[in-house]
Write a protein that holds these residues in place. Structure first.
Motif, PDB file in Angstrom:
ATOM      1  N   TYR A 140       0.806  -1.220   0.000  1.00 14.15           N
ATOM      2  CA  TYR A 140       0.000   0.000   0.000  1.00 14.15           C
ATOM      3  C   TYR A 140       0.841   1.272   0.000  1.00 14.15           C
ATOM      4  CZ  TYR A 140      -4.037  -2.925   0.940  1.00 14.15           C
ATOM      5  OH  TYR A 140      -5.017  -3.867   0.854  1.00 14.15           O
ATOM      6  N   GLY A 141       2.123   1.124  -0.230  1.00 11.80           N
ATOM      7  CA  GLY A 141       2.953   2.315  -0.355  1.00 11.80           C
ATOM      8  C   GLY A 141       3.659   2.659   0.943  1.00 11.80           C
ATOM      9  N   GLN A 142       4.756   3.393   0.763  1.00  7.51           N
ATOM     10  CA  GLN A 142       5.563   3.763   1.925  1.00  7.51           C
ATOM     11  C   GLN A 142       4.862   4.841   2.732  1.00  7.51           C
ATOM     12  OE1 GLN A 142       8.441   2.218   2.849  1.00  7.51           O
ATOM     13  NE2 GLN A 142       7.868   0.796   1.213  1.00  7.51           N
ATOM     14  N   TRP A 143       5.302   4.937   3.962  1.00  5.00           N
ATOM     15  CA  TRP A 143       4.754   5.906   4.909  1.00  5.00           C
ATOM     16  C   TRP A 143       5.373   7.268   4.613  1.00  5.00           C
ATOM     17  CZ3 TRP A 143       0.783   5.118   8.054  1.00  5.00           C
ATOM     18  CH2 TRP A 143       0.514   6.051   9.066  1.00  5.00           C
ATOM     19  N   PRO A 144       4.673   8.388   4.784  1.00  2.00           N
ATOM     20  CA  PRO A 144       3.295   8.493   5.283  1.00  2.00           C
ATOM     21  C   PRO A 144       2.271   8.221   4.183  1.00  2.00           C
ATOM     22  CG  PRO A 144       4.198  10.672   4.949  1.00  2.00           C
ATOM     23  CD  PRO A 144       5.317   9.740   4.625  1.00  2.00           C
ATOM     24  N   TRP A 145       1.227   7.568   4.603  1.00  6.02           N
ATOM     25  CA  TRP A 145       0.142   7.293   3.691  1.00  6.02           C
ATOM     26  C   TRP A 145      -0.746   8.533   3.557  1.00  6.02           C
ATOM     27  CZ3 TRP A 145      -2.181   1.965   5.589  1.00  6.02           C
ATOM     28  CH2 TRP A 145      -1.325   0.919   5.182  1.00  6.02           C
ATOM     29  N   PRO A 146      -1.496   8.582   2.445  1.00  8.49           N
ATOM     30  CA  PRO A 146      -2.586   9.569   2.406  1.00  8.49           C
ATOM     31  C   PRO A 146      -3.564   9.238   3.542  1.00  8.49           C
ATOM     32  CG  PRO A 146      -2.158   8.698   0.212  1.00  8.49           C
ATOM     33  CD  PRO A 146      -1.364   7.883   1.146  1.00  8.49           C
ATOM     34  N   ARG A 147      -4.067  10.283   4.161  1.00  8.05           N
ATOM     35  CA  ARG A 147      -4.848  10.021   5.362  1.00  8.05           C
ATOM     36  C   ARG A 147      -6.197   9.382   5.081  1.00  8.05           C
ATOM     37  NH1 ARG A 147      -2.566  15.421   8.302  1.00  8.05           N
ATOM     38  NH2 ARG A 147      -0.511  14.491   8.646  1.00  8.05           N
ATOM     39  N   TYR A 148      -6.623   9.447   3.872  1.00  8.66           N
ATOM     40  CA  TYR A 148      -7.858   8.722   3.581  1.00  8.66           C
ATOM     41  C   TYR A 148      -7.604   7.218   3.608  1.00  8.66           C
ATOM     42  CZ  TYR A 148      -6.073   7.989  -1.183  1.00  8.66           C
ATOM     43  OH  TYR A 148      -5.325   7.621  -2.244  1.00  8.66           O
ATOM     44  N   ARG A 149      -6.337   6.832   3.174  1.00  6.77           N
ATOM     45  CA  ARG A 149      -5.983   5.410   3.222  1.00  6.77           C
ATOM     46  C   ARG A 149      -5.877   4.927   4.668  1.00  6.77           C
ATOM     47  NH1 ARG A 149      -1.072   4.198  -0.333  1.00  6.77           N
ATOM     48  NH2 ARG A 149      -2.595   4.812  -1.893  1.00  6.77           N
ATOM     49  N   LEU A 150      -5.257   5.787   5.500  1.00  7.13           N
ATOM     50  CA  LEU A 150      -5.151   5.432   6.919  1.00  7.13           C
ATOM     51  C   LEU A 150      -6.547   5.400   7.547  1.00  7.13           C
ATOM     52  CD1 LEU A 150      -3.475   4.887   9.453  1.00  7.13           C
ATOM     53  CD2 LEU A 150      -3.274   7.366   9.763  1.00  7.13           C
ATOM     54  N   ALA A 151      -7.410   6.357   7.086  1.00  7.93           N
ATOM     55  CA  ALA A 151      -8.768   6.376   7.604  1.00  7.93           C
ATOM     56  C   ALA A 151      -9.483   5.079   7.249  1.00  7.93           C
ATOM     57  CB  ALA A 151      -9.523   7.582   7.071  1.00  7.93           C
ATOM     58  N   GLY A 152      -9.227   4.560   6.034  1.00  9.25           N
ATOM     59  CA  GLY A 152      -9.838   3.291   5.658  1.00  9.25           C
ATOM     60  C   GLY A 152      -9.397   2.154   6.574  1.00  9.25           C
ATOM     61  N   LEU A 153      -8.092   2.165   6.937  1.00  6.39           N
ATOM     62  CA  LEU A 153      -7.601   1.117   7.853  1.00  6.39           C
ATOM     63  C   LEU A 153      -8.289   1.225   9.215  1.00  6.39           C
ATOM     64  CD1 LEU A 153      -5.608  -1.127   8.737  1.00  6.39           C
ATOM     65  CD2 LEU A 153      -3.954   0.698   9.222  1.00  6.39           C
ATOM     66  N   LEU A 154      -8.377   2.463   9.699  1.00  6.46           N
ATOM     67  CA  LEU A 154      -8.982   2.651  11.016  1.00  6.46           C
ATOM     68  C   LEU A 154     -10.467   2.338  10.990  1.00  6.46           C
ATOM     69  CD1 LEU A 154      -7.144   5.914  12.207  1.00  6.46           C
ATOM     70  CD2 LEU A 154      -6.566   3.527  12.646  1.00  6.46           C
ATOM     71  N   GLU A 155     -11.132   2.643   9.822  1.00  2.00           N
ATOM     72  CA  GLU A 155     -12.548   2.298   9.693  1.00  2.00           C
ATOM     73  C   GLU A 155     -12.758   0.792   9.866  1.00  2.00           C
ATOM     74  OE1 GLU A 155     -15.365   3.768   9.308  1.00  2.00           O
ATOM     75  OE2 GLU A 155     -14.943   5.838   8.697  1.00  2.00           O
ATOM     76  N   ARG A 156     -11.906   0.037   9.194  1.00  2.00           N
ATOM     77  CA  ARG A 156     -12.035  -1.420   9.279  1.00  2.00           C
ATOM     78  C   ARG A 156     -11.765  -1.929  10.706  1.00  2.00           C
ATOM     79  NH1 ARG A 156     -12.512  -4.355   4.753  1.00  2.00           N
ATOM     80  NH2 ARG A 156     -12.404  -3.247   2.757  1.00  2.00           N
ATOM     81  N   ILE A 157     -10.768  -1.296  11.373  1.00  2.00           N
ATOM     82  CA  ILE A 157     -10.478  -1.713  12.755  1.00  2.00           C
ATOM     83  C   ILE A 157     -11.656  -1.379  13.662  1.00  2.00           C
ATOM     84  CG2 ILE A 157      -8.979  -1.291  14.757  1.00  2.00           C
ATOM     85  CD1 ILE A 157      -6.681  -0.796  12.768  1.00  2.00           C
ATOM     86  N   ALA A 158     -12.192  -0.160  13.527  1.00  2.00           N
ATOM     87  CA  ALA A 158     -13.304   0.260  14.373  1.00  2.00           C
ATOM     88  C   ALA A 158     -14.535  -0.597  14.124  1.00  2.00           C
ATOM     89  CB  ALA A 158     -13.615   1.733  14.124  1.00  2.00           C
TER      90      ALA A 158
END
Length: 974
Positions: free
Chosen positions: A86-104
């Motif tokens: 998914y690409g090196q850090w830092p990610w676009p925050r929408y991508r990180l938001a997608g990860l957190l959405e799935r965790i939540a």
């Protein structure tokens, strides 16, 4: 010789450790000072050995039992696989938001983010267009982009608002970072258990700046927590701070914030000890911290210990929601490219996210490690008490004992603290107590070694003085000789015993000449001395102790054992006087010879007594039958002379047997109280005929001679044997002197003659001026059959008979003789002190007289029985001959007529004659008894002495003897 006092100087190390003294007091004083020094040093520099304690902590933490996570923490890892996909850090925050959405969406209990978003996301569409206009002057007009693409930060903020998220921040302490106006922080509400406030508490670290996420993100988060770590001086993370103060507020670490959000708490109760923080409390949970609010982390193991979930799998939907549901989820990275690694006791590549997970796990399980406040006081006691104890041990015990004690203390301390850590979670640094104890041991050991050296030096001087004193005062004669033969000194014992001084014995050569009279012995000892001196210098054994006669200064000769011992450059010679011991040894050997002689006599006596009974029975038959046969033969017949020869030989054999019994003290005697002078005087005429006219017999009686109790026939035997022996020792002419005198043997006489018994004696002396005897002959004169006469000239029983007679009458005999100077026999007979009652001499029988009475004869030897019956029948008696005691009892019971006399043998099988007589007397009270035997039996005699009232005839007996004894027994009235 002068000796100095044994009292040591007051300031010297001389007194024994167990007894006190200045040396012991100095050890005690210095030991206590050293203990005090280390105690003070610890109070001012408690962290002096902190690094070693931390190394011990690392060792223990790696061996904690039950090292497993609680299973309540899950790490969503932005690992290498996720970054590649998914690409090196830092990610676009929408991508990180997608990860957190799935965790939540999996509904975890709380989500902690190990990441900070301090700047806006530059990948948002609106931000890209603005940058083109600003930096490139190109305004791009586009259709309005979707909201989720126009502002990525807002997308992330909306995601954070839909779950329980805890964001991270980083405090600074050097003035860098954002100001408080730029950050939205979530402080804690705190209160103190013992009063006070934040402003007055110096324990919690004070931040000067903070790096935080965008306000829009922080506002949407449920809480914030700092990500600061607190490595020790060597860069290793062992503890994490739980609280930091900033702008008057207290903020929690990410792990503590996560746990507080999980428990729904935002209020902490702080407990202080003085001005130092000691614990945090929320609800019923207490968390031990150090004075700076830091928690010792119980790491469960190396990295990847907790449950890891790859972020790529979460985003792909490959992680079931049950794996995250209700758990504490921490989002972070272990990727090497992110360089978010820490050094911990388990290694230098420990992910920072896992450190936060370890703290969360510790707080949730209550499985905490603490360094209690009282540990410093305990360490101080462990410095003082063992130090003082070691000091006392050095005062009373040796260095090796103290070393063992120190090692045992260190091992016990380390093992105890180890067990406390492993099972109780309490860490106490033990390096300082162990180090102080080791240093004290080294210091006190060196001090004691120096003390022992001084004491050894003093002891050497004292030993030299003591040696000189002992040398001088020793009762044993001693001489100190140099290796070159000079006599350095002699002690008082040598001067007292031998009489010599140093002036008398300047050298060993002169000492040999003066003290060793025999030239051969002198030269031999001098040669041995020189060889021993040469050998001692090369390590060979010295001179063996030797015995030699030493001539003293007063010209007396003493027997000495000379021993030598090499000491340094001189030789000590000791003289052990064994003169008295040698004399005692000679006396002992003489007594042993006398005992051997007595034992030999007794053994032969036992043999003689045993043979005599049967031999006399046979002689009785020979003599009796010879007499009866002579009565039937005319003197003119040829057989008469032959029978007379048989009778003579039998009587001579009987005399020989009597001599053996006399020697063995087994003959039966009838002692009388008599005056020895009268008895000897009556024997003189016979003795003169016995020794011949050429020998002068001198009789010297003492007037007023004491009485003795002895059988007169034994006196005759004594005189006859002694005078004949004296006659044979002369060359046809000479003189024999017979003397009597009264003597008293006292203790002094007994000491010189051990065979004697102190008391009053009548001394009978028979001396001659014959050839005399040497010592070898004297040692054997009383042995039976020992004779110095020519073969056929003597039986060898004369002096043996004398010896037996004297011993049977409780006397003793002494002989003195030297070759060419004659011989003297001294016979000591005990004085008789009781009332003198003359006894009738029943040995005098004047004529043969028969009778007509009835005689019961009892004998177990058939031939003797027949002979005795024949002799009594010839004398006119009515005879009842029976063989054996059983037959005799039956005859005595069944015979109708009177039985006047019982004539019985003493020694018979089954029942002896005395027992038989006692039973027959009960049946026939008036019967008389006459005993016959060829052996003295205890049944009628005691030690060969006939009991009073007993009639006895010894075998073999003649017809004349039998007739007289039978009439005497019959005519005696009881």
């Amino acid at each position: 010789m002068r000796t100095r006092s044994g009292k040591p100087p007051a300031d010297d190390f001389n007194a024994p450790l167990s007894g006190g003294g200045s040396g012991s007091r100095k050890i005690l004083a210095w030991g206590l000072l050293a203990t005090l020094f280390f105690a003070v040093l610890y109070m001012f520099t408690p962290n002096l050995f902190r690094q070693i304690d931390l190394m011990n902590y690392d060792l223990l933490i790696r061996h904690l039992p039950g090292n497993h996570d609680s299973g309540r923490v899950v790490i969503v890892d932005l690992d290498e696989r996720t970054l590649r996909r998914y690409g090196q850090w830092p990610w676009p925050r929408y991508r990180l938001a997608g990860l957190l959405e799935r965790i939540a969406a999996a509904k975890p209990a709380v989500i902690g983010l190990d990441m900070i978003f301090p700047e806006p996301d530059r990948t948002s569409a609106r931000r890209v267009l603005d940058d083109l206009d600003t930096f490139h002057g190109r305004r791009v007009t586009t259709v309005r982009p979707p909201a989720e693409l126009s502002d990525n930060d807002r997308v992330l903020a909306e995601t954070l608002s839909r779950g329980t998220f805890v964001l991270g921040n980083q405090f600074h302490f050097d003035g860098s970072g954002n100001s408080a106006e730029q950050c939205v922080l979530h402080p804690l509400r705190v209160s103190f258990l013992q009063g006070g406030g934040i402003e007055g508490d110096p324990g919690i670290p004070e931040g000067t700046g903070v790096l935080c996420s965008l306000p829009m993100l922080s506002e949407k988060a449920a809480a914030t927590g700092f990500l600061n770590f607190s490595p020790d001086a060597n860069g290793t993370v062992r503890r994490l701070p739980l609280l930091i103060r900033y702008k008057g507020n207290v903020h929690a670490s990410l792990a503590l914030a996560v746990v507080l959000r999980l428990g729904g708490a935002d209020n902490l109760l702080l407990k202080k000890d003085g001005n130092s923080l000691r614990s945090l409390r929320y609800g019923a949970t207490s968390i031990p911290v150090d004075e700076h609010g830091r928690l010792l982390v119980r790491f469960r193991g190396p990295k990847k210990t907790h449950t890891y979930v790859s972020a790529a799998d979460v985003m792909d939907g490959g992680v079931p929601s049950g794996k995250l549901q209700g758990r504490v989820v921490l989002v972070g990275t272990s990727a090497a490219g992110m360089a978010e690694w820490l050094a911990t006791p388990f290694g230098s590549t420990f992910p920072g996210i896992e450190a936060h997970a370890a703290v969360v796990d510790n707080l949730l399980t209550g499985d905490l490690i603490s360094e209690p406040a009282w540990s410093k006081g305990l360490v101080l006691l462990l410095v003082v008490i063992p130090g003082a104890a070691l000091t006392l041990l050095f005062r009373f015990k040796g260095t090796v004992f103290c070393l063992v004690a120190m090692v045992l203390f260190a091992a016990a301390l380390w093992l105890t603290t180890q067990q406390v850590f492993l099972h109780g979670g309490l860490f106490v640094g033990t390096t300082f107590p162990i180090a102080s104890t080791v240093c004290s041991y080294v210091f006190l050991g060196a001090l004691k070694h120096r003390e022992q050296q001084k004491r050894a030096e003093y002891a050497l001087k004292e030993s030299e003085a003591r040696f000189r004193t002992l040398f001088t005062m020793a009762p044993i004669p001693l001489a100190n000789i140099s290796r070159d033969g000079r006599v350095l000194e002699v002690n008082n014992g040598l001067t007292r015993v031998m009489g010599y001084t140093v002036g008398d014995l300047p050298t060993m050569e002169q000492a040999w000449d003066l003290c060793i009279p025999d030239p051969g012995t002198r030269s031999s000892l001098a040669a041995q001395w020189r060889a021993a001196v040469d050998g001692s210098m090369t390590g060979k054994p010295g001179m063996e102790p030797f015995e030699c006669p030493v001539l003293c200064k007063d010209k007396t000769l003493r027997t000495m054992v000379v021993a030598t011992e090499s000491i340094g450059e001189s030789i000590i010679v000791a003289f052990f006087d064994i003169t008295e011991r040698k004399k005692a040894e000679e006396d002992r050997q003489r007594l042993e010879r006398q005992l051997l002689q007595a034992q030999k006599m007794d053994a032969i006596g036992q043999l003689a007594g045993g043979v005599a009974h049967d031999f006399n029975n046979m002689l009785s038959v020979i003599i009796g039958n010879a007499e009866l046969a002579l009565g039937k033969v005319s003197p003119r017949q040829p057989a008469y002379e032959e029978l007379q020869d048989i009778l003579t030989a039998g009587k001579r054999s009987a005399d020989l047997t009597r001599q053996l019994l006399a020697f063995a003290r087994k003959q039966l005697i009838s002692p009388r109280i008599l005056d020895l002078n009268d008895t000897v005087a009556g024997m003189l005429k016979m003795l003169r005929r016995l020794i011949g006219e050429n020998i002068n017999l001198v009789w010297r009686p003492e007037q007023g001679l004491w009485r003795v109790r002895i059988d007169p026939s034994q006196v005759d035997q004594l005189l006859a044997n002694l005078t004949v022996n004296a006659r044979d020792a002369m060359n046809k002419m000479g003189k024999i002197i017979i003397e009597t005198t009264n003597v008293i043997c006292d203790e002094l006489f007994h000491a010189a003659h051990p065979e004697s018994v102190p008391g009053e004696y009548v001394l009978l002396t028979v001396s001659d001026d014959g050839c005399g005897m040497d010592k070898e002959t004297l040692a054997n004169i009383f042995d039976p059959f020992f004779t110095t006469k020519e073969e056929g000239m003597g039986t060898g029983l004369g002096l043996s008979t004398v010896y037996g007679i004297v011993r049977q009458n409780s006397g003793f005999i002494n002989v003195y003789s030297e070759p060419g100077r004659g011989t003297t026999f001294r016979v000591y007979l005990p004085r008789y002190k009781d009332d003198i009652q003359e006894s009738v001499d029943d040995n005098v029988i004047t004529k043969v007289q028969g009778g007509s009475e009835t005689v019961l004869i009892v004998e177990d030897e058939q031939s003797v029985l027949n002979l005795t019956a024949a002799m009594l029948e010839k004398l006119g008696y009515r005879v009842l001959p029976v063989k054996g005691a059983g037959h005799a009892l039956r005859v005595a019971r069944e015979y109708d007529g009177d039985i006047d006399l019982l004539l019985t043998d003493v020694v018979m099988p089954g029942m002896n004659g005395r027992e038989l007589a006692e039973q027959i007397i009960v049946m026939r009270p008036g019967i008389r008894c006459l005993y016959m035997s060829g052996y003295a039996a205890d049944a009628i005699a005691h030690k060969g002495i006939l009991e009073k009232g007993i009639h006895f005839i010894a075998k073999p007996f003649s017809l004349h003897d039998l007739a007289g004894r039978v009439r005497m027994a019959l005519e005696t009235r009881g």
